[in-house]
Design a protein around this motif. Structure first.
Motif, PDB file in Angstrom:
ATOM      1  N   ASP A  67     -32.254 -21.865   0.579  1.00 43.66           N
ATOM      2  CA  ASP A  67     -31.705 -20.511   0.584  1.00 43.66           C
ATOM      3  C   ASP A  67     -30.941 -20.255  -0.719  1.00 43.66           C
ATOM      4  O   ASP A  67     -30.996 -19.160  -1.290  1.00 43.66           O
ATOM      5  N   TYR A  68     -30.226 -21.277  -1.174  1.00 40.96           N
ATOM      6  CA  TYR A  68     -29.491 -21.181  -2.442  1.00 40.96           C
ATOM      7  C   TYR A  68     -30.459 -20.955  -3.603  1.00 40.96           C
ATOM      8  O   TYR A  68     -30.233 -20.106  -4.475  1.00 40.96           O
ATOM      9  N   GLU A  69     -31.553 -21.696  -3.597  1.00 40.62           N
ATOM     10  CA  GLU A  69     -32.532 -21.581  -4.680  1.00 40.62           C
ATOM     11  C   GLU A  69     -33.213 -20.220  -4.687  1.00 40.62           C
ATOM     12  O   GLU A  69     -33.589 -19.708  -5.751  1.00 40.62           O
ATOM     13  N   LYS A  70     -33.376 -19.618  -3.512  1.00 47.21           N
ATOM     14  CA  LYS A  70     -34.076 -18.338  -3.404  1.00 47.21           C
ATOM     15  C   LYS A  70     -33.170 -17.135  -3.655  1.00 47.21           C
ATOM     16  O   LYS A  70     -33.660 -16.010  -3.773  1.00 47.21           O
ATOM     17  N   TYR A  71     -31.864 -17.364  -3.731  1.00 46.91           N
ATOM     18  CA  TYR A  71     -30.958 -16.221  -3.852  1.00 46.91           C
ATOM     19  C   TYR A  71     -31.265 -15.458  -5.134  1.00 46.91           C
ATOM     20  O   TYR A  71     -31.355 -16.050  -6.212  1.00 46.91           O
TER      21      TYR A  71
END
Length: 288
Positions: A67-71
């Motif tokens: 989720d962090y990478e996709k933000y």
């Protein structure tokens, strides 16, 4: 608009601002700015002399690394939007600047039961990460007023508890949720929805309004929340929760009995759609 990338430079600048007798308003964000964020900037401009907006995607509040990478990261567009609404200062720190001690800190904030329900239940460790970064940002900016949106109501209450824990004089101002014309709560995550999912996403707000409209009209006090889960599942959502809660002493408490007239009551929903996690809430009764 001033831009600062190092906390030490921002602190020096804001020391001069405070010495001149001006008040500082602060809007912390993770970027991918939309009109909801800009409404917070406008509220800060109306209530303080100098407005600081931070853009920092905080790694310690993501329990899911993917989720962090996709933000979404949209710095250039964000800066233009902030400039267009006459933001005074934008703070763009690096992870190393905010976490010189590393990401694995051992500080723990006692947020009580508030961090174990709703978002806390499904995102373990999330609010400790929120507390950590907000504490750091407050130490740097030292604002007189902090502006946050009601869409993240539980996070607002966590920050209100944090301000008490750290004995901060900063006042938290919770601003109303900004919505799209069809009712969808504005969110940086909305850009990740497919066109079909974006159209369907309004069902969350519709279910919240259905809960509000049926509240106190003879149904069992949680029945409408259970119905909301069923309705969302039928439309292809994967709901995590739909709850009706009372606000007591800055803490959300699941409503386990009919509400009295003096209670502040809220409805909150979180659900996955098209691989995107969406949250929203509305006030059913009372005022924050």
């Amino acid at each position: 608009m001033y831009q600062f990338k190092r906390s030490i430079d921002l602190k020096k600048h804001l020391e001069l601002v405070r010495k001149s007798g001006k008040t500082i308003g602060f809007v912390p964000t993770m970027g991918a700015l939309h009109n909801g964020h800009l409404s917070l900037i406008q509220a800060a401009k109306q209530n303080t002399d100098v407005v600081v907006c931070s853009i920092f995607v905080n790694p310690t509040q993501f329990n899911d690394p993917k989720d962090y990478e996709k933000y979404p990261i949209t710095i250039e567009a964000d800066i233009k939007k902030l400039n267009d609404v006459s933001t005074d200062i934008v703070f763009l720190p690096a992870v190393d600047d905010m976490y010189p001690e590393g990401l694995d800190g051992n500080i723990h904030y006692d947020f009580g039961d508030l961090e174990t329900i709703l978002e806390g239940k499904f995102r373990p460790g999330h609010f400790q990460g929120v507390g950590r970064i907000v504490h750091k940002l407050l130490d740097i900016v030292q604002p007189s007023k902090l502006f946050m949106g009601q869409k993240d109501l539980q996070q607002c209450l966590i920050v209100r508890k944090l301000l008490k824990i750290i004995h901060s004089s900063t006042e938290l101002i919770v601003c109303p949720t900004e919505r799209e014309p069809d009712g969808l709560a504005m969110s940086s995550r909305n850009v990740r929805l497919s066109p079909a999912a974006r159209k369907k996403a309004t069902a969350i707000y519709q279910e919240l309004n259905a809960i509000k409209n049926s509240f106190g009209k003879g149904l069992l006090f949680m029945e409408s929340a259970y119905e909301a889960v069923d309705h969302l599942k039928a439309q292809g959502f994967d709901p995590e929760y739909a709850d009706i809660l009372a606000l007591k002493d800055d803490t959300l408490v699941p409503l386990d009995q009919p509400a009295t007239d003096d209670m502040v009551v809220v409805a909150a929903i979180a659900a996955w759609l098209d691989g995107v996690r969406l949250i929203d809430n509305i006030i059913i009764q009372g005022k924050l």
